[in-house]
Scaffold this active site. Structure first.
Site, short mmCIF file in Angstrom:
data_model
loop_
_atom_site.label_atom_id
_atom_site.label_comp_id
_atom_site.label_asym_id
_atom_site.label_seq_id
_atom_site.Cartn_x
_atom_site.Cartn_y
_atom_site.Cartn_z
N SER A 119 0.88 -1.17 0.00
CA SER A 119 0.00 0.00 0.00
C SER A 119 0.91 1.22 0.00
O SER A 119 1.73 1.38 0.90
CB SER A 119 -0.87 -0.03 1.26
OG SER A 119 -1.60 1.17 1.39
N LYS A 129 -1.16 -1.09 -4.41
CA LYS A 129 -2.33 -0.29 -4.01
C LYS A 129 -1.87 1.13 -3.81
O LYS A 129 -0.86 1.37 -3.15
CB LYS A 129 -2.91 -0.88 -2.72
CG LYS A 129 -3.80 0.06 -1.91
CD LYS A 129 -4.51 -0.73 -0.81
CE LYS A 129 -4.67 0.07 0.47
NZ LYS A 129 -5.25 -0.75 1.55
N LYS A 182 -3.07 5.11 -2.65
CA LYS A 182 -4.10 5.85 -1.92
C LYS A 182 -4.59 6.98 -2.82
O LYS A 182 -3.78 7.62 -3.51
CB LYS A 182 -3.50 6.42 -0.64
CG LYS A 182 -3.13 5.35 0.38
CD LYS A 182 -4.38 4.72 0.98
CE LYS A 182 -4.03 3.84 2.17
NZ LYS A 182 -5.23 3.29 2.82
N ASP A 198 -7.28 2.93 -2.95
CA ASP A 198 -7.99 2.97 -1.66
C ASP A 198 -8.25 4.43 -1.30
O ASP A 198 -7.33 5.23 -1.19
CB ASP A 198 -7.11 2.31 -0.58
CG ASP A 198 -7.79 2.22 0.78
OD1 ASP A 198 -8.95 2.66 0.91
OD2 ASP A 198 -7.15 1.69 1.72
N GLU A 253 -11.11 0.47 -3.11
CA GLU A 253 -11.36 0.16 -1.71
C GLU A 253 -12.03 1.33 -0.99
O GLU A 253 -11.56 2.48 -1.07
CB GLU A 253 -10.01 -0.18 -1.05
CG GLU A 253 -10.10 -0.63 0.40
CD GLU A 253 -8.73 -1.03 0.96
OE1 GLU A 253 -7.79 -1.27 0.17
OE2 GLU A 253 -8.59 -1.08 2.19
N ASP A 306 -13.46 -2.00 3.42
CA ASP A 306 -12.52 -2.06 4.54
C ASP A 306 -13.25 -1.56 5.79
O ASP A 306 -13.85 -2.35 6.53
CB ASP A 306 -11.29 -1.20 4.19
CG ASP A 306 -10.26 -1.09 5.30
OD1 ASP A 306 -10.50 -1.61 6.40
OD2 ASP A 306 -9.19 -0.47 5.08
N LYS A 336 -9.31 -6.99 8.41
CA LYS A 336 -8.30 -6.52 9.36
C LYS A 336 -8.65 -7.07 10.73
O LYS A 336 -9.78 -6.89 11.21
CB LYS A 336 -8.26 -5.00 9.40
CG LYS A 336 -7.65 -4.35 8.17
CD LYS A 336 -7.65 -2.85 8.25
CE LYS A 336 -6.97 -2.26 7.01
NZ LYS A 336 -7.20 -0.80 6.91
O1 OSB Z 1 -7.05 1.77 4.70
O2 OSB Z 1 -5.84 0.08 4.45
C1 OSB Z 1 -6.00 1.18 4.95
C2 OSB Z 1 -2.86 2.30 6.80
C3 OSB Z 1 -3.42 2.99 7.86
C4 OSB Z 1 -4.79 3.11 7.93
C5 OSB Z 1 -5.60 2.54 6.95
C6 OSB Z 1 -5.05 1.83 5.90
C7 OSB Z 1 -3.65 1.74 5.82
C8 OSB Z 1 -2.96 1.11 4.71
C9 OSB Z 1 -1.56 0.64 4.98
O3 OSB Z 1 -3.40 1.03 3.59
C10 OSB Z 1 -1.43 -0.82 5.06
C11 OSB Z 1 -0.07 -1.18 5.58
O4 OSB Z 1 0.89 -1.11 4.81
O5 OSB Z 1 0.04 -1.53 6.78
MG MG Z 2 -8.22 0.61 3.42
#
Ligand code: OSB
Ligand code: MG
Length: 369
Positions: free
Chosen positions: A136, A162, A164, A189, A214, A239, A263
């Site tokens: 991510s 992924k 953001k 995401d 996402e 999520d 998660k």
């Molecule tokens: O939405 O998946 C998410 C990190 C912090 C809060 C929300 C998210 C995330 C990530 C990072 O996408 C995932 C990671 O590398 O731990």
């Molecule tokens: Mg997410």
């Protein structure tokens, strides 16, 4: 039977090797709560995945400290637990605060695995010996920097990327990434940065043939996700919205998304994570394991969770070095050149806990007895 005689709560401070930015803000360092549960002279470890601020969901490091010391610990300490799966129902009287509850719940699973001499991943019912990994990548200062990051992660072997997105950093950025990497498995995401009024704009993402988008809409809103999904070709992945197995069933039934990110903290631990996994499998929806910038302990738990059979898509579980100069477990989590993590066969977590290092970065500690 497990009877906890002590819970030790520690807050550790860990700077990230590089900032991580989502639609709700930038993180440069973590304040992480570690949970150590003790019984029969053995320890089990868990991590509370609550972030520093209440911008992902309602929880924070501070609220989790409060909820665990005041409400979770008194409900589980000294109680005769037939097994770790009994922790979840003991804590449903506490509304929300899933990450606080989940940190303790996961620690009890780890303790139980250690007492049985079994690897945690086998103990939670996992079957996969090697798990596929993605990364991510946060919002960057420039698109050039984003492209460089992606290049580096692909060279390291990661199987999907992924990125953001948020209003002002979305369609154009995705199109440039897609133009540069035409065949990469790519997704975006939004962390709840849009509303249904943005549907026309989001539809433009269909042209970039993403694997999924996402959580574009509000963190509590399954209904509008269903309205949006019917207008998009790209699958939605949920999520924030998926807080328990019943919500997972409802989401899939109303077609609010076609894929679930699971998660551990967000669903309050392993018992409910398995039920979410089973609900998705029953609806023929694939799942993958999300991340919350975890230290090695939460990361090891995510690896164990990812070994369940329906975790078929690469998750946000990646190497320790992407986050930390030095991790609190040893060896650190490593990813193969094929973009996979090989699961440890050692009992419990599968990694050693670096207590000396944890001690040196502990900002506060409380022993609950
Ligand atoms: O939405 O998946 C998410 C990190 C912090 C809060 C929300 C998210 C995330 C990530 C990072 O996408 C995932 C990671 O590398 O731990
Ligand atoms: Mg997410």
């Amino acid at each position: 039977m497990i009877q906890l005689d002590r819970i030790i709560l520690r807050e550790i401070r860990m700077p990230l090797v590089s900032f991580f930015e989502t639609s709700f803000g930038r993180t440069t360092g973590r304040r992480i709560l570690l949970v150590e549960v003790r019984a029969e002279g053995a320890s089990g470890w868990g991590e509370v995945t609550a972030p520093e601020n209440p911008f992902f969901n309602e929880e924070t490091t501070e609220t989790a400290w409060h909820i665990i010391t005041r409400y979770v610990a008194p409900r589980v300490l000294h109680r005769e637990l037939a097994c770790a799966a009994e922790v979840y129902p003991l804590l449903t009287h506490i509304r929300g605060h899933n990450m606080a509850r989940g940190g303790v719940e996961a620690a009890v699973w780890e303790l139980e695995a250690r007492l049985l001499g079994k690897p945690l991943w086998q103990h939670v019912g996992g079957v996969q010996r090697e798990i596929p990994c993605g990364v991510s990548i946060g919002i960057q200062n420039t698109v050039e920097e984003l492209l460089e990051h992606i290049e580096r992660e692909l060279a390291a072997g990661y199987q999907r990327i992924k990125i953001k997105i948020k209003p002002g950093w979305d369609v154009d950025v995705v199109e440039r990434v897609r133009a540069r990497f035409p065949s990469v498995r790519l997704m975006a995401d939004a962390n709840s940065a849009y509303t249904l009024a943005d549907a026309e704009h989001l539809k433009r993402l269909d042209d970039s043939y993403l694997m999924m988008i996402e959580q574009p809409l509000a963190w509590w809103d399954l209904y509008d996700h269903a309205r949006l999904q019917e207008q998009l070709q790209t699958p939605l992945c949920l999520d924030e919205c998926i807080r328990n197995a019943r919500l997972a069933e409802q989401a899939l039934e109303m077609r609010a998304g076609r894929i679930l990110n699971i998660k551990l903290g967000r669903v309050a631990g392993f018992a409910e994570a398995r039920r979410v996994h089973d609900a998705a499998r029953a609806a023929a929806a694939p799942v993958w394991c999300g991340g919350m910038l975890e230290s090695g302990i939460g990361r090891a738990h995510n690896i164990a969770l990812s070994t369940l059979e329906n975790f078929v898509l690469p998750g946000d579980v990646s190497a320790s070095r992407r986050y930390w100069q030095r991790d609190i477990i040893s060896p650190p989590v490593e990813v193969s050149p094929q973009g996979t993590i090989h699961v440890s066969d050692r009992p419990g977590l599968g990694y050693d806990i670096d207590l000396d290092y944890i001690h040196s970065i502990t900002a506060r500690k409380e022993e609950l007895v």
